[in-house]
Structure formats: structure tokens, C-alpha cells
Motif scaffolding. Structure first.
Motif, PDB file in Angstrom:
ATOM      1  N   TRP A  87      -0.106   0.891  -9.553  1.00  0.00           N
ATOM      2  CA  TRP A  87      -0.970  -0.231  -8.615  1.00  0.00           C
ATOM      3  C   TRP A  87      -0.464  -1.339  -7.932  1.00  0.00           C
ATOM      4  CZ3 TRP A  87      -4.836   2.723  -7.153  1.00  0.00           C
ATOM      5  CH2 TRP A  87      -5.492   3.716  -8.218  1.00  0.00           C
TER       6      TRP A  87
ATOM      7  N   MET B 190      -3.840   6.863 -11.610  1.00  0.00           N
ATOM      8  CA  MET B 190      -4.348   7.834 -10.570  1.00  0.00           C
ATOM      9  C   MET B 190      -5.802   6.981 -10.116  1.00  0.00           C
ATOM     10  SD  MET B 190      -3.583  11.468 -12.426  1.00  0.00           S
ATOM     11  CE  MET B 190      -2.861  11.112 -13.690  1.00  0.00           C
TER      12      MET B 190
ATOM     13  N   TYR C  81      -2.972  10.798  -7.267  1.00  0.00           N
ATOM     14  CA  TYR C  81      -2.287   9.537  -7.213  1.00  0.00           C
ATOM     15  C   TYR C  81      -2.471   8.937  -5.752  1.00  0.00           C
ATOM     16  CZ  TYR C  81       0.414  11.049 -11.283  1.00  0.00           C
ATOM     17  OH  TYR C  81       0.648  11.533 -12.516  1.00  0.00           O
ATOM     18  N   PRO C  82      -2.569   7.553  -5.816  1.00  0.00           N
ATOM     19  CA  PRO C  82      -2.910   7.037  -4.492  1.00  0.00           C
ATOM     20  C   PRO C  82      -1.927   7.231  -3.396  1.00  0.00           C
ATOM     21  CG  PRO C  82      -2.392   5.430  -5.954  1.00  0.00           C
ATOM     22  CD  PRO C  82      -2.497   6.648  -6.786  1.00  0.00           C
ATOM     23  N   GLY C  83      -2.416   7.318  -2.230  1.00  0.00           N
ATOM     24  CA  GLY C  83      -1.320   7.517  -1.041  1.00  0.00           C
ATOM     25  C   GLY C  83      -1.372   6.378  -0.018  1.00  0.00           C
TER      26      GLY C  83
ATOM     27  N   TRP D 265       0.924  -1.149   0.106  1.00  0.00           N
ATOM     28  CA  TRP D 265      -0.046   0.041  -0.070  1.00  0.00           C
ATOM     29  C   TRP D 265       0.874   1.256   0.103  1.00  0.00           C
ATOM     30  CZ3 TRP D 265      -4.761  -0.989  -1.120  1.00  0.00           C
ATOM     31  CH2 TRP D 265      -5.196  -2.280  -1.011  1.00  0.00           C
TER      32      TRP D 265
ATOM     33  N   ALA E 195      -7.387   7.365  -0.133  1.00  0.00           N
ATOM     34  CA  ALA E 195      -6.173   7.837   0.372  1.00  0.00           C
ATOM     35  C   ALA E 195      -5.232   8.447  -0.880  1.00  0.00           C
ATOM     36  CB  ALA E 195      -5.218   6.460   1.174  1.00  0.00           C
TER      37      ALA E 195
ATOM     38  N   ARG F 203       2.041   2.455  -3.470  1.00  0.00           N
ATOM     39  CA  ARG F 203       1.227   2.931  -4.532  1.00  0.00           C
ATOM     40  C   ARG F 203       1.619   4.227  -5.137  1.00  0.00           C
ATOM     41  NH1 ARG F 203      -5.114   2.190  -2.971  1.00  0.00           N
ATOM     42  NH2 ARG F 203      -4.152   3.745  -1.019  1.00  0.00           N
ATOM     43  N   GLY F 204       1.138   4.532  -5.989  1.00  0.00           N
ATOM     44  CA  GLY F 204       1.354   5.904  -6.715  1.00  0.00           C
ATOM     45  C   GLY F 204       2.633   6.209  -7.629  1.00  0.00           C
TER      46      GLY F 204
ATOM     47  N   ARG G 198       1.629  14.294  -4.145  1.00  0.00           N
ATOM     48  CA  ARG G 198       2.113  14.453  -5.571  1.00  0.00           C
ATOM     49  C   ARG G 198       1.194  15.295  -6.442  1.00  0.00           C
ATOM     50  NH1 ARG G 198       3.352   9.558  -9.621  1.00  0.00           N
ATOM     51  NH2 ARG G 198       3.739  10.734 -11.507  1.00  0.00           N
TER      52      ARG G 198
END
Lengths: 355, 355
Positions: free
Chosen positions: A144, B290, B323-325, A48, B189, A51-52, B193
Motif C-alpha cells: 500500500w 490485497m 492485488y492492487p494495480g 499508484w 484497479a 502498489r501491490g 498477479r
């Protein structure tokens, strides 16, 4: 004695392909498993927290490779160039303490991950024969945590020649306009080829995975795929939709207001949500080489009666599904649209920027 | 003298990648050009008539390769096995008459295409240096005529070992659940960025390519991506949507009934159509790594006033983009949802079959 001839029949490649569509374990990209390891600073790293960003995972059974100054210099250089879109991590079974020392000693700009149990490496290599403990593969991950490419080996030369180039290609692919969105058009020419039920189910599954307000899933679909049913549904089509009579499958979508969120300011979400699900179905059908074309031109009262849909539901769309066919089968006007350019307002007419 | 330092700055790979997102010529798959050629029976073949099937195009400068009995036997076998999902065509510059004779003489089960001007071959090889007239490449095409793979050479051995296997892999990819639909979740989350404007535009472009009733394109989007604007829009969020304050971009979607089809039986399409466009945007954002998360929890009256949206429009959704965090930044309930299983009704509850 009954002979089970059909099960003895030699299968064709096409039959194998079609069967594989019904299997839920067919995924395009494998995803990293859950794990919890530490980096060179003793910080927890999980799938987790990664990610990103794109990641280059360089596996090494020991951290000894860092002693090769050319290799660590090269990784240092790439790590700086790839920021902030991507990171590089070398993954070894060494302890976080050892990695901390090496990181400082060699002035590294990339990460060192301590995966003592080699959980990540094992998941990447689960299809390979039992490991001897030696592992030097390189893995490209997308933001991902999807495993996009595995290279069985690595060296300074691999990096300069292939691996960074492959990463570049992957990023270009991901930043480009989605291939199915680019290809999709409201095509009307259908071939006579039938559509397997497994394929229909896969498209419905894709729609059902759409998000909805409070996860209410307001969409309801009725599939018509036998000749008798198709004939009866075709009677409710408006004249301009003559071309839908060639589609081997029709899918009706309906939704009811009380099945979804209704907010006290008159906003309701059942039509918006069903549109979103239909969007996902169109993407899935396009990927599978099929046309899924939603229309509004039908008699909704007749259709609701025939399909036994409750009075209060809105029969929001009827969709034609099938493989694309020869545009020559269409009328003049529709043949020109079929092979003509796409028409859109300019983006400026539908988008504005607030500041 | 003004120094243009910025243009002299050494670019990073990341900067190159980001710039490429703004280029309209970046497509994932190149499509066959328009062409009109003949097969061994003198029938016209265009890129439109080939739609709906996978194709193996085997290029050969002359039809001489057919004289190799092993090769034509092998192609014969594959052609039968691949039906009805895929076809095989050998493409040469020989005339349709010559091909007709060869087809009968060798009892071929695959097609022979006469491409006298080598239009198709030239389009496939346009990035290669000038041709000497010799061409032996093999091309895999999908049912949309998209060039999915080019092999620079071919022989009976290539076919047995690689090419049919690669075709099988391509079909498995296409029949699997779409990777973005599989990966997408309503994640909350966000990382800190920032998102480049080119990337935001690419997502809006994807939504704008959605189909709509009579191509009315009812969707309207307002992008908020500066800190002052974000702060003001965040004030209209409901309490449960605290997590949206970390998103570097918000996109509001609104639509007006009179901008879309309204049928005399009370059906209207502006909300359904906007849902479809938002579905396409979510697919595009997911492909780009994203999160695009639409919500309903905001004060639509305040928001419409702030964003100067007309009274009659419905402010149907506000979307968080970024972007996922790290899920650790979320409250307890949302952290569990972020990393937990996906919840859906069974497919039987939303799908029925008419007959």
C-alpha cells in the motif's frame, strides 16, 4: 482571581496517551506522498503504479554506489529471490538517461528510479534535521506504499544481515492471521475501568469508515455512557445478558431499509452494511485493548421507545463496550465460555470452490 | 525412474513467504500461557486477572535487585505515572512471604509476583537456549496478555531511555485508527498477479472467526479462481462492474434466514452476521496487501443458478479479490474515485449520545 488549578496539574503518561487518541494525525504507518518520477527505461513511476508489491527503496545521493560490484551483485541476487512479491529500487537524483546506461553496463536486475527533486527522500526524512544532500537510507514499503521501516544507512553487510531479514519479518506479519481477529472473543467479563469519550469516538470513526452499497452509510449508533442512561437501557436486557450491566458503555446500532440500496430482486443492504461497520468497530476496540460484544437479547420495542428511534428502523444490536475484567465475576456457564476454546464449524462447511 | 525435479528446485524467498501463510502456527503476537501465581499480598494472579491493562514485567531471578534504591525508586515513579492504563510487576522466584516483607520495607508502588516455577519466564524465553537460572529480561504486554516486546536485559538506564518510551509507542499504536481500516478503500484497479490458494484460505478463515448470533455462523462462501469459472461468473456482472473482470479471484457470499437467529419481533441476523464476516475478510485482505471489494451489481438469479445456490438463500454479495494495480486501466470516473479523497457523512450524522 480564579485559579485554573486543573490546567496546572502535573499530567501522567496515561493522560497523555488518552489525549493522543483524539488526535487525527496519529497514524500507524506514514504513506508515500504523491510523486511522478521515471525509471531507467524512462517509464513513469507513481505511488499508484508501485502498489501491490513490497519494495525495498535504497536511497543514494548519486548512482556511484553501483560502482561497488559487491553491492550491486548482492542487490541483483536479492531482486531475483524476492520476485514476484517484492521489488528493489535504488533511488538517486541522476537523470533517467544516466540510469539507463548504468543499468545496462552493470547488468542490473533491480530498478533505478530518477528522483531529481528528491521528493520521496524528503518525505521519508521529514522528521530529520535539514539534509546536506547526502542520503543513504533504506526504506521498507508494503504493497500500500506504507513506510514500514526506515534504516538510516546501508551497506552490503546491512543487507545480508538485517534488511532482507526485516523484510521477511514484515511479510510474515502481513500474511499471518490478523492479530485482532485472532485475539477477539465474545468476552463477557468487564472491569470497572471507565472508557474515555475519545476512545469511544475512535471506535465509532472506525465503523463509519466501513464500505457500504453506493456509499450510503446506513448505520446509526446511539452511545449510552452515563449511569442514569445505562440504568434505563439495562431494563430492556434479557435475563441471560445480566453481564452487560457491568459494561461502562453500551452502544445501540439501528438502520432503516430506505437509507440503503434496495434492488428490484428483493435484496437490501442496510443490515449487511451495518454488520460490516460493526465488524470494523470490533477490530478497532480489540486493538485498543477493549471488548465490544454485540448481542440480540433485548426488548427492541422498549429500547426503540426509550432511545427515540423511529418505528420503521430495525434495532439490530446492542453492544457492550469496556475493558476486560475478571472471569470470576461471571456465572458458571459464562465463565467456562470466557476461558474455553473457540468453537467453529470446519472451514469446509462454509466454503466451496467453483470450477 | 521418475525425477522429482520440482522438489529439488531452489526455492525463492517469495515461495517461502507464501508457504508460511498456510501454517496455522504463524501468529503475530505470542500470548501468555495459563498460569496461577501469587502477588506480594498472597492474592492469586492469572493471565485472566491481568487482562485490561498494559503490563511491564521485569524478571529477576531473585528479588535482590530491589536492594538497588535507584532502580526501585525509578520503578515506583513509573508505576504511579502509568496508572490506570498500565501496571508494573517484578517477577521473581521468591515466595509470596518474602515479597510481602520487601514490598513494605521499600515502600513499593508496583507489584511483586512470586513465580516459583518460573512458568512465565520460561514461556517468554522458550526460543532461547537452556537457561542457567539467571533471568533479567523485561517484557511489554498489552491488555490481552500478548507479548509485544522482549528486552533481553534491564537496568535503571534502560528504563529511563528505552523501555518506557517503547511502551508509550505501543500504546500510541494501539490507540490510533487501525492501519487496515485507515488504508482500505473500495479500490477497483487490479494487477494481473495471481493469488495463492493459501492466501484465499487465510482470508476465509478470518471471516469465519467473526462472531454471530448464538454462534450460528450463517455465512457461506463460494470461491471462483480458475479462468473458465471466472468467465462464466463474469457474465452475470452488471455493466458498471467491468473492472471486476480483471480480478483473479471472485468470492460469492450467500446466507439463508433459517441458518441464523430469528426473533419473534421480526429481527433476523443472517445478513447482519454475513456483513460482519465480510468486514473481517476485508481487514485480513488489506493486511495481506490485497483488495477485497464487495459489490451488489450482478444478476442474483443467474448467479445462484450457475453456482448451484438454493433458491431460498440470499446471494448478498460478490467480491473481487486481487492485488492492487494501475489506476490507468480504469475508466475516467473510476480512476478519479480510485485516487480521490474518501467521502463520508460527518460522524455527528450517524452518532448520537443518550442521557
Amino acid at each position: 482571581m480564579i485559579s485554573h488549578k486543573s490546567s496546572l496539574k502535573r499530567r501522567t503518561i496515561s493522560e497523555d496517551w488518552l489525549e493522543s487518541t483524539g488526535r487525527n494525525d496519529v497514524v500507524i504507518y506514514q504513506t508515500l506522498p504523491d510523486f511522478l518520477i521515471k525509471n531507467q527505461d524512462g517509464v513513469d513511476i507513481s505511488r499508484w503504479s508501485l502498489r501491490g508489491k513490497y519494495w525495498l527503496f535504497v536511497f543514494s545521493s548519486e548512482a556511484a554506489e553501483l560502482e561497488d560490484p559487491d553491492f550491486s551483485k548482492l542487490l541483483n541476487k536479492f531482486a531475483v529471490q524476492l520476485r514476484p512479491s517484492a521489488g528493489i529500487a535504488m533511488i538517486t537524483s541522476s537523470s533517467s538517461g544516466v540510469l539507463s546506461r548504468l543499468h545496462k553496463e552493470h547488468n542490473l536486475t533491480f530498478d533505478l528510479f530518477s528522483d531529481k527533486e528528491m521528493v520521496i527522500w524528503k518525505s521519508v526524512n521529514k522528521d530529520l534535521p535539514d539534509s546536506t544532500g547526502e542520503c543513504f537510507c533504506t526504506v521498507l514499503l508494503d504493497p500500500w506504499g506504507r513506510i514500514r521501516k526506515v534504516f538510516p544507512d546501508h551497506s552490503a553487510e546491512d543487507f545480508s544481515r538485517f534488511i532482507v531479514q526485516e523484510m521477511h519479518e514484515m511479510v510474515r506479519h502481513d500474511l499471518a492471521l490478523n492479530a485482532e481477529i485472532h485475539t477477539r472473543r465474545a468476552f463477557r467479563a468487564f472491569s470497572s475501568r471507565t472508557v474515555e469519550r475519545n476512545s469511544i469516538l475512535r471506535i465509532l470513526e472506525a465503523g463509519h469508515l466501513a464500505p457500504s452499497c453506493m456509499n450510503k452509510q446506513p448505520w446509526r449508533f446511539i452511545v449510552i455512557d452515563d449511569s442514569e442512561g445505562l440504568k434505563r437501557v439495562q431494563e430492556s436486557l434479557s435475563e441471560g445478558n445480566y453481564w452487560m450491566k457491568k459494561a461502562p458503555v453500551l452502544i445501540a446500532a439501528h438502520a432503516t431499509k430506505r437509507d440503503d440500496c434496495t434492488l428490484n430482486d428483493r435484496r437490501n443492504y442496510y443490515l449487511f452494511g451495518t454488520g460490516l461497520a460493526v465488524g470494523f468497530m470490533i477490530i478497532q476496540a480489540t486493538q485498543m485493548g477493549m471488548v465490544l460484544h454485540p448481542v440480540a437479547g433485548y426488548n427492541p420495542i422498549e429500547l426503540k421507545k426509550l432511545l427515540q428511534v423511529p418505528e420503521e428502523a430495525v434495532m439490530i444490536t446492542l453492544m457492550a463496550l469496556g475493558y476486560p475484567g475478571d472471569p470470576e465475576t461471571l456465572g458458571d456457564k459464562h465463565r467456562k465460555i470466557e476461558t474455553g476454546d473457540r468453537i467453529r464449524k470446519s472451514l469446509d462447511q462454509v466454503v466451496s470452490w467453483f470450477s
